[in-house]
Design a protein around this motif. Structure first.
Motif, short mmCIF file in Angstrom:
data_model
loop_
_atom_site.label_atom_id
_atom_site.label_comp_id
_atom_site.label_asym_id
_atom_site.label_seq_id
_atom_site.Cartn_x
_atom_site.Cartn_y
_atom_site.Cartn_z
N PHE A 289 0.81 -1.21 0.00
CA PHE A 289 0.00 0.00 0.00
C PHE A 289 0.84 1.26 0.00
CE2 PHE A 289 -2.70 -3.26 1.98
CZ PHE A 289 -3.86 -3.13 1.23
N THR A 290 1.96 1.25 0.71
CA THR A 290 2.75 2.48 0.85
C THR A 290 4.22 2.14 1.04
OG1 THR A 290 3.02 4.51 2.14
CG2 THR A 290 2.38 2.53 3.34
N GLU A 291 5.07 3.06 0.63
CA GLU A 291 6.52 2.92 0.85
C GLU A 291 6.98 3.79 2.02
OE1 GLU A 291 8.35 3.91 -2.82
OE2 GLU A 291 7.60 2.14 -3.89
N ASP A 292 6.07 4.50 2.64
CA ASP A 292 6.41 5.36 3.77
C ASP A 292 6.71 4.48 4.98
OD1 ASP A 292 6.33 7.10 6.03
OD2 ASP A 292 5.23 8.56 4.83
N GLU A 293 7.97 4.46 5.41
CA GLU A 293 8.38 3.57 6.50
C GLU A 293 7.72 3.94 7.82
OE1 GLU A 293 9.88 0.30 8.03
OE2 GLU A 293 10.11 0.90 5.92
N ALA A 294 7.43 5.23 8.02
CA ALA A 294 6.77 5.65 9.25
C ALA A 294 5.36 5.07 9.34
CB ALA A 294 6.72 7.17 9.33
N ILE A 295 4.64 5.08 8.24
CA ILE A 295 3.29 4.53 8.22
C ILE A 295 3.33 3.02 8.43
CG2 ILE A 295 1.26 4.15 6.77
CD1 ILE A 295 1.75 6.84 5.49
N ILE A 296 4.28 2.34 7.78
CA ILE A 296 4.41 0.89 7.94
C ILE A 296 4.73 0.54 9.38
CG2 ILE A 296 5.80 -1.12 7.29
CD1 ILE A 296 6.10 0.09 4.51
N SER A 297 5.61 1.27 10.02
CA SER A 297 5.99 0.99 11.41
C SER A 297 4.80 1.15 12.35
CB SER A 297 7.12 1.93 11.84
OG SER A 297 8.27 1.71 11.06
N ILE A 298 3.99 2.16 12.10
CA ILE A 298 2.79 2.35 12.94
C ILE A 298 1.85 1.15 12.79
CG2 ILE A 298 0.74 3.76 13.28
CD1 ILE A 298 2.39 6.17 12.36
N GLY A 299 1.65 0.71 11.54
CA GLY A 299 0.77 -0.43 11.30
C GLY A 299 1.28 -1.71 11.92
#
Length: 454
Positions: free
Chosen positions: A330-340
């Motif tokens: 869905f996304t390459e944003d590591e901050a968003i992935i870490s939150i998930g």
């Protein structure tokens, strides 16, 4: 036999939401945030005009179980008509007041242009969702779960294809971006309504005619209202609580909101099959309750629960293991992935608690005990779901982790209370006492035969 077509239908709807999210993510993460919070609002509004359809569906199954097919037909017609009228009213309000609505949702200023497009045009087509839900509910409660499934297959294929063509401007079509989803939604949903209407008019012993939609039976409509309003408040309370919780996440920031939207898309796969089993159980139990098979009704609820827990448990374990990889789609944003990723462990508790609610809550609804689930839901979701989420997530600074802990506590509380209610057998015992005072007639035998045949 009842559950697998429901599962396919819901799975395709879930897949459609996933594909929508993936396609929107190619526009921007901001667009994903707008779609996520807007869809929570649409879910809340949808409950307003699908409430009568849900209550009508339970009564349709009970009437067919007791052999009163003509009353079932009348109830189905009034359920569809009422839901459609309410749907048109909601759609008109969304079309005219999209900007004030966006501000009420705490959508940030930079996202307001995107929110205007999505809320105005997708929200303006919500009446088609109301008609789809009402028609599908009536058809499924006659025992025909395959018809809505096949309709869902056609609608989802068309919607995905139109999304691709209109969002990205393929084959010389204009590149509409987020507006392309609105156009795609309208076209595919309209097609679905036509197909379901064709199935609906042939779902009863006597064909439904256009003039029949003027039918109004005050006694039967009163029964629909009596069983529906607690269902409506229950569903509305849940969806509105989720909407408020989403607004808390919007306060936390766009990354948190996007992470929750992505994770919510993945979570939906965990309980899709379990929800299908719960819905099939409700249809079956309502038929059996109408046919006065009380012991089979009581045991059937636990069978639904056990099957659902096994399926949900397996799915949530897969999500826990492969969650990081899936979020990367869905996304390459590591901050968003870490939150998930940080929320995946909590999801191991959240989804089984949801399954407990679905299985036992739907069983109570099937026998008409809708007020108890309403009282439990309103109290728990208001105090634990919303109140504690704000306290821990916002005031105490726990963020999404605090909000998830409160969601788990809310689901667990409601699940245990409805389980306790079912074990007391209050409504079933009252029905059994009435049976002792009556002589079983031919209608009971016909009801049992009808259920087996359907």
């Amino acid at each position: 036999m009842l559950a697998w077509p429901i599962f396919i239908e819901i799975f395709l709807q879930t897949l459609l939401g996933t594909v929508d999210t993936i396609m929107v993510s190619r526009i921007s993460d901001d667009a994903v945030a707008v779609v996520g919070i807007s869809n929570q609002l649409f879910g809340a509004l949808t409950t307003l005009f699908t409430t009568l359809a849900g209550g009508a569906g339970i009564l349709i199954a009970q009437r067919l179980g007791s052999g009163r097919s003509e009353e079932a037909r009348t109830i189905a017609i009034m359920g569809v008509t009422s839901s459609s009228i309410l749907g048109f009213g909601v759609s008109l309000l969304m079309f005219l007041y999209s900007d004030p609505t966006a501000r009420l949702l705490h959508i940030s200023e930079e996202l307001l242009p995107l929110a205007h497009v999505y809320l105005t045009y997708v929200g303006g087509g919500l009446f088609l969702v109301g008609m789809t839900v009402a028609l599908g509910s009536a058809i499924r409660n006659t025992g025909n779960t395959r018809g809505p499934m096949y309709t869902g297959v056609a609608v989802n294929i068309i919607h995905i294809a139109l999304n691709y063509l209109l969002i990205f401007g393929v084959l010389g079509l204009p590149e509409l971006g987020l507006a392309g989803i609105a156009v795609s939604n309208m076209i595919s949903r309209l097609l679905g309504v036509f197909i379901l209407l064709y199935l609906f008019i042939r779902s009863f012993e006597r064909t439904v005619r256009l003039r029949d939609f003027r039918i109004f039976n005050r006694r039967l409509f009163g029964e629909i209202v009596r069983i529906s309003w607690p269902l409506g408040l229950n569903s509305s309370s849940w969806v509105l609580s989720q909407l408020v919780i989403y607004s808390f996440m919007a306060i936390l920031g766009a990354k948190e909101l996007a992470a929750r939207t992505y994770l919510n898309t993945l979570e939906s796969f965990c309980f899709t099959l379990g929800y299908a089993v719960a819905m099939a159980g409700q249809i079956q139990l309502a038929h059996l309750f109408g046919a006065r098979q009380m012991q089979e009704v009581y045991q059937g609820a636990y069978r639904t629960l056990y099957i659902g827990l096994v399926i949900v448990g397996a799915n949530v374990l897969l999500l826990f293991v492969f969650g990081r990889t899936l979020l990367g789609f869905f996304t390459e944003d590591e901050a968003i992935i870490s939150i998930g990723v940080s929320l995946l462990a909590l999801n191991l508790l959240l989804q089984p608690c949801k399954m407990l609610n679905m299985a036992m809550g739907n069983s109570l609804n099937a026998i008409g005990d809708t007020r108890y689930t309403m009282y439990v839901s309103i109290c728990s979701m208001s105090l634990i779901g919303v109140g504690c989420s704000y306290f821990l997530g916002i005031s105490a600074g726990w963020g999404l982790t605090g909000i998830y802990c409160c969601m788990i506590a809310d689901e667990a509380t409601r699940g245990l209370l409805v389980l306790r209610r079912w074990r007391k057998r209050k409504v079933l015992s009252e029905a059994e006492r009435r049976m002792d005072e009556e002589t079983p007639g031919l209608a009971v035998k016909r009801g049992r035969a009808l259920f087996v045949e359907s």
